[in-house]
Each structure stands twice: as structure tokens, then as C-alpha cells.
Enzyme design. Structure first.
Site, PDB file in Angstrom:
ATOM      1  N   HIS A  19       9.848  -3.653   5.188  1.00  0.00           N
ATOM      2  CA  HIS A  19       9.789  -3.613   3.539  1.00  0.00           C
ATOM      3  C   HIS A  19       9.791  -5.139   3.186  1.00  0.00           C
ATOM      4  O   HIS A  19       9.477  -5.303   1.961  1.00  0.00           O
ATOM      5  CB  HIS A  19      10.760  -3.334   2.973  1.00  0.00           C
ATOM      6  N   ASP A  61       5.104  -3.530   1.908  1.00  0.00           N
ATOM      7  CA  ASP A  61       5.223  -2.422   1.479  1.00  0.00           C
ATOM      8  C   ASP A  61       4.363  -0.158   1.025  1.00  0.00           C
ATOM      9  O   ASP A  61       3.866  -1.046   2.229  1.00  0.00           O
ATOM     10  CB  ASP A  61       4.759  -2.713  -0.596  1.00  0.00           C
TER      11      ASP A  61
END
Length: 439
Positions: free
Chosen positions: A411, A415
Site C-alpha cells: 500500500h 492503492d
């Protein structure tokens, strides 16, 4: 009689050293050409070192568990003949990239002009004299050294590690500027305490088993990956009925024609490689504040070994292979992984990894990213399940072949939109499989 120096051979672009795990020959024993003399282990695979000549082993220069650099002499073999046998392997220095040689020349010419001397006592890490000399010459602080990911044993920084750091730090140029010591300004920093592990109680009937070398490495890699990447997962269910039926229809013909079994793995690998081309920002690595976008698509294929350990051989340029080539590559790497015949290069250079947790009946999983990659896809078991089937005449319940895809991604740079879209596209390609496809 002539003496031949047996050297540790080059084992791949990124392999600079190896650990001796076992001597297969003793001093005084005869050796045939190409006969294995010792077993070694890199941080990925185990392999044997064969002799380039026939003769008698007269001297062993390193013990078991010693770490040896590529190009170092590890044994002396006495051969028949009147002249000294010349080893085929060139010195390590000659095999280094030209850029690295230029860096070392610049370092040696600039040493007299640089007065910066790091205080190595500030770190609890071990640094070799060569690494210290390069750090002093380049004005590299101890704090910077601590941030270099060492590829040596137990994370030790090797010469290649620090030379690579120098190259990326300043484009391999050593400017004649006296490095200024960092001002001793006390900045408020939050003290991070390492959580204390609960003590392990051992009872009289318990058995204590030491981890083997590979298990220790895997353990370290897994913990380091979780500490490095912000892991997040996306899951999606896929109807693979068409792909399942197509494979059942063609697998026997494929094996007769190609001499290779057609498993599900190359089918998935083909689709993943195709999807990466659609989403190239999955095929990246992170280097500090920079993103390295990989040109080649090299798919890692996690494989379980007979001893219970795990290894990830790599299919190089997977997007350039047709289905036959993919099947041959998958089968070759899987067979050599099971028999311990992988070469160090076979596990290097991966840019994305696929792991088949369904082999052991798991429906889905949350795999740990294989650093320095940013994504890994877990394939769940294919199961017959009742499902709603939509038709122009209405909906009805039918039996379908379904599975779950589990996508773990970093992350920090991936995303949810990208990570979720990637695994959804994989699912769409699988569900749209052409049941009339020609092999």
C-alpha cells in the site's frame, strides 16, 4: 606434478558469495574432471562445485559454514603434468561491471583528498575493512550505511552493495568535496522499543529442533517483508468453468504432441503476464523515495520443496512466451526445484510472484510479498459450487467450477484502485477463456 587452484565459480549476476555446507571430497582423495568436490549454498539455492581437472585433492582452504567470495581459491588439486594449471575462472575483479571498476578507481584516487572518517562505533553492525574504506572515501555516514540492505550473510554489507549505493547516490562520480561531519544536533526522536517476546517454556517431553539454513532465511525474509511493506489484500471469486473444461479437453493431446503435462499453472501464469502488461505499475519496486518501473515481466512461481521449505524460481520474460513455452518453463523449474537442481540465476530477478495455495486445499490466503516486489497473487483451490447463472430466459442454479484469487500488494505504492483493478482484470481474462482455443 602441477597444482590447480579450485575457485568458487560465478553463479549469477547478483550472487557475490556462498556458504560452504559440505565437503564431498577429503584431502588425499582422487577427483575426476566435472566431479563434485563440495556443496555450497547461496541465499536462495544450494548447488555443487565440480572440479575442472582430474587429480588429487591436496589442500582444503575453507571449512564448512565459511563464507567465500566468488573467485576465491577454495582448494588445491594436484594434477599430472609439468606446468602449473591455470584456472579457467578469471579474477573476481575482471568480472565486475565496468561502472563498478570505475567507481573503485575514482575512490582510490580520491582517498587522499577526503578527510571524512565515520565513527563506526556508532553502529552495532559488522562492516568489513573494505566497506569501511569505501565509506570513508565516499563520505558515507554510519547512518547511511545502516540503511543499506546488505546481501551478504546475516544481512552483511558486501563490496557490491556499497558500490551500488555509491552509483545510485551520485551517478558514480566522486567529487572532490570534503564531506562535512553531521552537526551533532539532538533532534527529538521517538524511541521505538522492540516488543519483548514471551518466554518459551520447554517441558521435559518437548523436542527442540534447530531450524535448517533455508528455514532461517525464509523466516528472516518473511519478517523483513512485513516490516517493509504495508500489506493489504483484495479478494475476488472467479468462475473458471470454461478454462477447466478446455484443459480437460486438450491436456492429453498437448502431452502427446509436446511431451509436457499441461497443468493449470501455465494457464494462470499466461493470464497474469497479460494483465501486468495492462497494469505496468504493478511491475515495480521501491527504492527509498523512488519507484523503479521494471521493463521485463519476470514471474516468480512459489514452489514447496519436499522438506517443507519454500523456494521461488523465476520465469524470465514471461509475457514473451506462448502457452507451450510457458508450460515447458513451469515444468522445468518445478522439476528442478523438487530435485534441488536450481541454479542461483533461476531465483533472481523476479518482478511479481504467483503462489498456488489451492494445491493444499486452501480456498484463499493472504500471502506475504516477495521483496523487493510490490505484489503477489494467491490461487485458491478450484471447487464445484452451486451458482446463479444468468441467461436471456432468466436465472437458474447450476454447478460451476469456481475459485478465489487473493491479491496482496504494497500500500506504500499500490492503492486499492490499482490493486483491486489488477485482480479483477485477471478474473475477467479467466472467465472469458475461449473454450474453442487451439493449442
Amino acid at each position: 606434478m602441477a597444482k590447480f587452484e579450485l575457485k568458487l565459480p560465478k553463479m549469477g549476476e547478483s550472487v557475490a558469495e556462498a556458504t560452504i555446507t559440505n565437503w564431498l571430497k577429503k584431502v588425499g582423495e582422487s577427483i575426476e574432471m566435472d566431479e563434485a568436490v563440495l556443496e555450497i549454498a547461496t541465499d536462495k539455492v544450494d548447488s555443487e562445485v565440480p572440479s575442472e581437472v582430474s587429480g588429487v585433492l591436496t589442500e582444503i582452504l575453507f571449512n564448512v559454514d565459511d563464507v567465500v567470495q566468488v573467485g576465491q581459491t577454495i582448494a588445491i588439486i594436484e594434477t599430472e603434468g609439468g606446468s602449473v594449471a591455470e584456472p579457467v575462472l578469471a579474477p573476481v575483479q575482471s568480472s565486475e561491471p565496468v561502472a563498478a571498476q570505475q567507481i573503485e578507481e575514482q575512490i582510490s584516487s580520491a582517498k587522499t583528498d577526503l578527510n571524512f572518517v565515520p565513527d563506526f562505533s556508532e553502529s552495532d553492525k559488522f562492516f568489513s575493512p573494505l566497506v569501511k574504506n569505501i565509506a570513508a572515501a565516499e563520505g558515507i555516514s554510519v547512518a547511511e550505511l545502516n540503511n543499506i540492505n546488505g546481501t551478504g550473510k546475516e544481512g552483511r554489507i558486501t563490496k557490491n552493495d556499497i558500490l551500488d549505493f555509491v552509483a545510485t547516490r551520485g551517478n558514480a562520480s566522486v567529487e572532490k568535496v570534503v564531506a562535512q561531519p553531521v552537526a551533532q544536533v539532538q533532534q527529538p526522536t521517538a524511541k521505538v522499543e522492540t516488543p519483548k517476546l514471551a518466554p518459551v517454556s520447554v517441558n521435559g517431553g518437548d523436542e527442540i529442533i534447530e531450524m535448517d539454513r533455508m528455514r532461517k532465511l525464509i523466516s528472516g525474509y518473511m519478517v523483513a517483508s512485513l516490516q517493509t511493506s504495508a500489506h493489504v489484500q483484495s479478494f475476488i471469486e472467479v468462475d473458471v468453468t470454461n478454462m477447466f473444461k478446455w484443459r480437460e479437453k486438450v491436456k492429453n493431446t498437448f502431452e502427446k504432441r509436446e511431451g509436457e503435462k499441461l497443468t493449470f499453472t501455465p494457464l494462470f501464469m499466461e493470464v497474469v503476464a497479460k494483465t501486468i502488461k495492462d497494469f505496468p505499475m504493478i511491475n515495480i519496486s521501491v527504492d527509498g523515495d523512488y519507484i523503479i518501473k521494471k521493463k521485463n515481466i519476470n514471474l516468480g512461481m512459489a514452489a514447496a520443496l519436499p522438506n517443507g521449505n519454500l523456494i521461488v524460481p523465476v520465469i524470465k520474460n514471461a509475457d514473451q512466451l506462448n502457452l507451450v513455452g510457458m508450460a515447458k518453463a513451469v515444468n522445468d523449474l518445478a522439476n528442478r526445484a523438487r530435485t534441488g537442481k536450481l541454479k542461483p540465476d533461476d531465483t533472481q530477478g523476479g518482478t511479481y510472484t504467483v503462489t498456488n495455495v489451492g494445491t493444499f486445499g486452501s480456498v484463499f490466503g493472504t500471502p506475504i510479498i516477495n521483496q523487493p516486489q510490490v505484489g503477489i497473487l494467491a490461487l485458491g483451490a478450484i471447487r464445484k459450487v452451486p451458482a446463479v447463472i444468468e441467461t436471456p430466459e432468466g436465472d437458474f442454479i447450476g454447478i460451476r467450477q469456481k475459485m478465489f484469487l487473493s491479491h496482496s500488494y504494497d500500500h506504500r505504492v499500490v492503492d486499492g484502485a490499482l490493486g483491486g483493478s489488477f485482480v479483477k482484470r485477471v478474473a475477467e481474462y479467466l472467465e472469458a477463456w475461449d473454450i474453442n482455443r487451439e493449442i
